[in-house]
Design a protein around this motif. Sequence first.
Motif, mmCIF file in Angstrom:
data_model
loop_
_atom_site.group_PDB
_atom_site.id
_atom_site.type_symbol
_atom_site.label_atom_id
_atom_site.label_comp_id
_atom_site.label_asym_id
_atom_site.label_seq_id
_atom_site.Cartn_x
_atom_site.Cartn_y
_atom_site.Cartn_z
ATOM 1 N N VAL A 132 -3.527 8.505 0.865
ATOM 2 C CA VAL A 132 -5.217 7.846 0.074
ATOM 3 C C VAL A 132 -6.014 6.787 0.805
ATOM 4 C CG1 VAL A 132 -5.753 7.131 -1.845
ATOM 5 C CG2 VAL A 132 -3.809 8.126 -2.193
ATOM 6 N N GLY A 133 -7.015 6.977 0.528
ATOM 7 C CA GLY A 133 -8.408 6.605 1.250
ATOM 8 C C GLY A 133 -8.555 6.761 3.020
ATOM 9 N N ALA A 134 -7.748 8.061 3.073
ATOM 10 C CA ALA A 134 -7.863 7.759 4.385
ATOM 11 C C ALA A 134 -8.861 9.552 4.777
ATOM 12 C CB ALA A 134 -7.128 8.937 4.796
ATOM 13 N N ARG A 135 -10.087 9.050 6.067
ATOM 14 C CA ARG A 135 -11.001 9.777 5.811
ATOM 15 C C ARG A 135 -9.851 11.058 7.495
ATOM 16 N NH1 ARG A 135 -15.329 7.985 3.617
ATOM 17 N NH2 ARG A 135 -14.819 5.824 3.149
ATOM 18 N N ILE A 136 -11.252 11.996 7.618
ATOM 19 C CA ILE A 136 -11.384 12.570 8.444
ATOM 20 C C ILE A 136 -10.844 12.334 9.660
ATOM 21 C CG2 ILE A 136 -11.950 15.070 9.881
ATOM 22 C CD1 ILE A 136 -13.308 15.312 7.109
ATOM 23 N N GLY A 137 -9.620 12.290 10.737
ATOM 24 C CA GLY A 137 -9.638 11.772 11.597
ATOM 25 C C GLY A 137 -8.662 10.417 11.548
ATOM 26 N N ASP A 138 -9.067 9.828 10.616
ATOM 27 C CA ASP A 138 -8.014 9.267 10.468
ATOM 28 C C ASP A 138 -6.621 9.279 10.370
ATOM 29 O OD1 ASP A 138 -9.695 7.245 9.796
ATOM 30 O OD2 ASP A 138 -9.011 7.150 7.847
ATOM 31 N N GLU A 139 -5.605 8.774 11.140
ATOM 32 C CA GLU A 139 -3.815 9.242 11.771
ATOM 33 C C GLU A 139 -3.137 7.854 10.816
ATOM 34 O OE1 GLU A 139 -1.467 8.388 14.904
ATOM 35 O OE2 GLU A 139 -2.998 9.130 15.878
ATOM 36 N N ARG A 140 -2.357 8.240 9.601
ATOM 37 C CA ARG A 140 -1.658 7.821 9.568
ATOM 38 C C ARG A 140 0.163 7.826 9.483
ATOM 39 N NH1 ARG A 140 -4.250 4.967 4.685
ATOM 40 N NH2 ARG A 140 -6.544 5.545 5.708
ATOM 41 N N VAL A 141 0.784 6.665 9.747
ATOM 42 C CA VAL A 141 2.169 7.133 9.641
ATOM 43 C C VAL A 141 2.955 6.805 8.573
ATOM 44 C CG1 VAL A 141 3.930 5.804 10.633
ATOM 45 C CG2 VAL A 141 1.961 5.657 11.542
ATOM 46 N N VAL A 142 3.652 7.770 7.816
ATOM 47 C CA VAL A 142 4.339 7.718 7.224
ATOM 48 C C VAL A 142 5.665 7.529 7.323
ATOM 49 C CG1 VAL A 142 4.841 9.221 5.284
ATOM 50 C CG2 VAL A 142 2.917 9.557 6.639
ATOM 51 N N ARG A 143 6.319 6.425 6.346
ATOM 52 C CA ARG A 143 7.721 5.984 6.277
ATOM 53 C C ARG A 143 8.494 7.281 5.119
ATOM 54 N NH1 ARG A 143 5.028 1.898 7.291
ATOM 55 N NH2 ARG A 143 5.415 0.400 8.318
ATOM 56 N N LEU A 144 9.372 8.317 6.014
ATOM 57 C CA LEU A 144 9.979 8.890 5.417
ATOM 58 C C LEU A 144 11.687 9.138 5.754
ATOM 59 C CD1 LEU A 144 8.107 12.432 6.907
ATOM 60 C CD2 LEU A 144 8.314 11.073 4.035
ATOM 61 N N PRO A 145 12.510 9.466 4.586
ATOM 62 C CA PRO A 145 14.035 9.182 5.074
ATOM 63 C C PRO A 145 14.535 9.546 6.451
ATOM 64 C CG PRO A 145 13.724 10.268 3.149
ATOM 65 C CD PRO A 145 12.426 9.997 3.427
ATOM 66 N N ALA A 146 14.119 11.022 7.553
ATOM 67 C CA ALA A 146 14.265 11.201 9.027
ATOM 68 C C ALA A 146 13.932 10.336 9.637
ATOM 69 C CB ALA A 146 13.906 12.618 8.747
ATOM 70 N N GLY A 147 12.741 8.863 9.244
ATOM 71 C CA GLY A 147 11.976 7.962 10.333
ATOM 72 C C GLY A 147 10.613 8.099 9.908
ATOM 73 N N GLU A 148 9.939 7.246 10.928
ATOM 74 C CA GLU A 148 8.390 7.548 10.628
ATOM 75 C C GLU A 148 7.437 9.205 11.743
ATOM 76 O OE1 GLU A 148 7.184 3.668 12.426
ATOM 77 O OE2 GLU A 148 7.757 3.112 10.692
ATOM 78 N N LYS A 149 6.864 8.894 10.819
ATOM 79 C CA LYS A 149 6.338 10.396 11.826
ATOM 80 C C LYS A 149 4.580 10.442 11.082
ATOM 81 C CE LYS A 149 6.506 15.867 11.838
ATOM 82 N NZ LYS A 149 6.762 16.034 12.192
ATOM 83 N N SER A 150 3.446 10.198 12.214
ATOM 84 C CA SER A 150 2.497 9.975 12.071
ATOM 85 C C SER A 150 1.686 11.398 11.713
ATOM 86 C CB SER A 150 1.943 9.509 13.599
ATOM 87 O OG SER A 150 0.606 9.580 13.865
ATOM 88 N N TRP A 151 0.525 11.321 10.998
ATOM 89 C CA TRP A 151 -0.546 12.873 10.968
ATOM 90 C C TRP A 151 -1.727 11.975 11.410
ATOM 91 C CZ3 TRP A 151 2.331 16.770 9.765
ATOM 92 C CH2 TRP A 151 3.894 16.876 9.427
ATOM 93 N N GLU A 152 -2.348 13.320 11.660
ATOM 94 C CA GLU A 152 -4.020 12.822 11.718
ATOM 95 C C GLU A 152 -4.652 13.911 10.640
ATOM 96 O OE1 GLU A 152 -7.482 13.660 14.594
ATOM 97 O OE2 GLU A 152 -5.731 13.541 15.579
#
Length: 159
Positions: A132-152
Amino acid sequence: MSDRPRFITAEGFARIRAEYEQLFGSERPKLVETISWAAGNGDRSENGDYIYGRKRLREIDRRLGYLSKVMKNAKVVDPASQPDRDVIRFGATVELADEDDARRILTLVGDDEADAGAGRIAWGSPMARALVGARIGDERVVRLPAGEKSWEVVAISYP
């Protein structure tokens, strides 16, 4: 369930209303008729139709109560009416890419209409909150049970 508004799309609200009407208008009356018939057969202690019917009736009544609360607290939001279409908000369909350039398409919907297998994730999920709040090109790190994952964020669209 709290009495705070629960955001939902018009399609999700229609699905919930259809389930409520099907249970209340069709399935429940048939079941009540079956229970009445079974109760008239005498001994209820070993009457499978009666015992199962009563159990199923309780399940239906619980589901009807839940659906009623959801509809009462629902705040229908039209994703097409989002004023700022280059920012991820409720109802957005988002294309994401991870570090390995694996693509994933997700739609942010209400908690009661989420279906991860179909790419619809709950508005309150960790992934949605991170986006939420991200724009095209932004990278967000998501903390999931399997660990952190980065998404663009690759693309954002609204219906």
